[in-house]
Design a protein around this motif. Structure first.
Motif, PDB file in Angstrom:
ATOM      1  N   GLN A  58      -4.192  11.203   2.647  1.00  0.00           N
ATOM      2  CA  GLN A  58      -3.542  11.665   1.637  1.00  0.00           C
ATOM      3  C   GLN A  58      -4.397  12.096   0.572  1.00  0.00           C
ATOM      4  O   GLN A  58      -4.113  12.594  -0.430  1.00  0.00           O
ATOM      5  CB  GLN A  58      -2.508  10.875   1.049  1.00  0.00           C
ATOM      6  N   LYS A  59      -5.703  11.561   0.408  1.00  0.00           N
ATOM      7  CA  LYS A  59      -6.716  11.697  -0.473  1.00  0.00           C
ATOM      8  C   LYS A  59      -6.850  13.203  -0.928  1.00  0.00           C
ATOM      9  O   LYS A  59      -7.011  13.416  -2.204  1.00  0.00           O
ATOM     10  CB  LYS A  59      -8.103  11.155  -0.219  1.00  0.00           C
TER      11      LYS A  59
ATOM     12  N   GLN B   3      -2.849   6.357  -6.637  1.00  0.00           N
ATOM     13  CA  GLN B   3      -3.393   5.695  -5.522  1.00  0.00           C
ATOM     14  C   GLN B   3      -4.779   5.066  -5.368  1.00  0.00           C
ATOM     15  O   GLN B   3      -4.722   4.020  -4.906  1.00  0.00           O
ATOM     16  CB  GLN B   3      -2.923   6.766  -4.476  1.00  0.00           C
TER      17      GLN B   3
ATOM     18  N   ILE C 154      -5.558   1.947   4.718  1.00  0.00           N
ATOM     19  CA  ILE C 154      -6.651   2.849   4.194  1.00  0.00           C
ATOM     20  C   ILE C 154      -7.005   4.348   4.964  1.00  0.00           C
ATOM     21  O   ILE C 154      -7.373   5.135   4.023  1.00  0.00           O
ATOM     22  CB  ILE C 154      -7.871   1.930   4.272  1.00  0.00           C
TER      23      ILE C 154
ATOM     24  N   ILE D 279      -5.031   1.064  -4.210  1.00  0.00           N
ATOM     25  CA  ILE D 279      -5.841   0.623  -3.049  1.00  0.00           C
ATOM     26  C   ILE D 279      -6.906  -0.240  -3.539  1.00  0.00           C
ATOM     27  O   ILE D 279      -6.894  -1.488  -2.795  1.00  0.00           O
ATOM     28  CB  ILE D 279      -6.379   1.950  -2.327  1.00  0.00           C
TER      29      ILE D 279
ATOM     30  N   TYR E 270       0.861  -1.314   0.189  1.00  0.00           N
ATOM     31  CA  TYR E 270      -0.032  -0.197  -0.081  1.00  0.00           C
ATOM     32  C   TYR E 270       0.795   1.212   0.082  1.00  0.00           C
ATOM     33  O   TYR E 270       0.250   2.098  -0.322  1.00  0.00           O
ATOM     34  CB  TYR E 270      -0.841  -0.063   1.200  1.00  0.00           C
TER      35      TYR E 270
ATOM     36  N   TYR F  55      -4.521   6.389   3.370  1.00  0.00           N
ATOM     37  CA  TYR F  55      -5.166   6.523   1.916  1.00  0.00           C
ATOM     38  C   TYR F  55      -5.988   7.974   2.029  1.00  0.00           C
ATOM     39  O   TYR F  55      -6.111   8.864   1.327  1.00  0.00           O
ATOM     40  CB  TYR F  55      -5.656   5.320   1.314  1.00  0.00           C
ATOM     41  N   HIS F  56      -6.816   7.823   2.882  1.00  0.00           N
ATOM     42  CA  HIS F  56      -7.912   8.740   3.427  1.00  0.00           C
ATOM     43  C   HIS F  56      -7.136  10.257   3.662  1.00  0.00           C
ATOM     44  O   HIS F  56      -7.704  11.272   3.168  1.00  0.00           O
ATOM     45  CB  HIS F  56      -8.848   8.398   4.330  1.00  0.00           C
TER      46      HIS F  56
END
Length: 182
Positions: free
Chosen positions: A86-87, A126, A80, A130, A36, A83-84
């Motif tokens: 950095q989204k 990304q 995850i 994911i 990831y 990820y959120h």
């Protein structure tokens, strides 16, 4: 110290048991984090954060036999979460632009080593990365991915399709593999 004794010690907050648990699972967790993360350094940071969560919340594990699966789940959920966070730094396509279905075969992916595949997956945008990891590697269903990421199921499906298409193009370019690519 057996794995069961390590688990029991961690429930009591024993530092030697925590160190033993880290030594026992760090490699597996790092492998998950590497799938990831965009870099080894990011994966190492993620690894440390995962173990902080593990040591803080290990009392949530009701049975010793569930420990390994729970640790893997913590690692995926931490990825995850990152990820959120950095989204907001990445552009997003509209749902309409993402809707696409494909029926092509993915047998070409079987021709690569794990290291080559991980390297290619890291080059994906990304969101694609994911969804690809969650669906193909972790075995999540689109319904679960949608809930985890806060997207629709159709977006999950289309991002997986786009990830596969992008990987095919990368294979054709980087490895001159055109056989099996449609």
């Amino acid at each position: 110290m057996s794995e069961k004794e390590i688990f029991s010690g961690c429930l009591k907050g024993s530092r030697p048991a925590q160190e033993a648990l880290y030594r026992l699972y760090a490699g597996k967790v790092m492998t998950t984090c590497m799938r990831y993360a965009k870099s080894r350094e990011e994966a190492e940071d993620m690894l440390q954060e995962v173990f902080l969560i593990i040591f803080k919340k290990i009392n949530q594990v009701k049975k010793f036999e569930a420990l390994g699966g729970w640790i893997r789940q913590v690692a995926v959920h931490k990825a995850i979460d990152i990820y959120h966070k950095q989204k907001k730094h990445f552009g997003h396509l509209s749902n309409e632009a993402l809707i696409y279905e494909s029926d092509t075969q993915d047998t070409v992916l079987d021709m690569l080593s794990a290291e080559e595949l991980i390297s290619l997956i890291r080059e994906l945008p990304q969101g694609y990365q994911i969804v690809f990891n969650l669906y193909i590697i972790e075995g999540y269903k689109h319904e679960d991915i949608a809930k985890l990421l806060g997207i629709s199921e159709s977006t999950s499906r289309s991002q997986l399709t786009k990830a596969k298409q992008t990987l095919r193009k990368m294979l054709a370019t980087n490895y001159k593999i055109t056989q099996y690519i449609r």
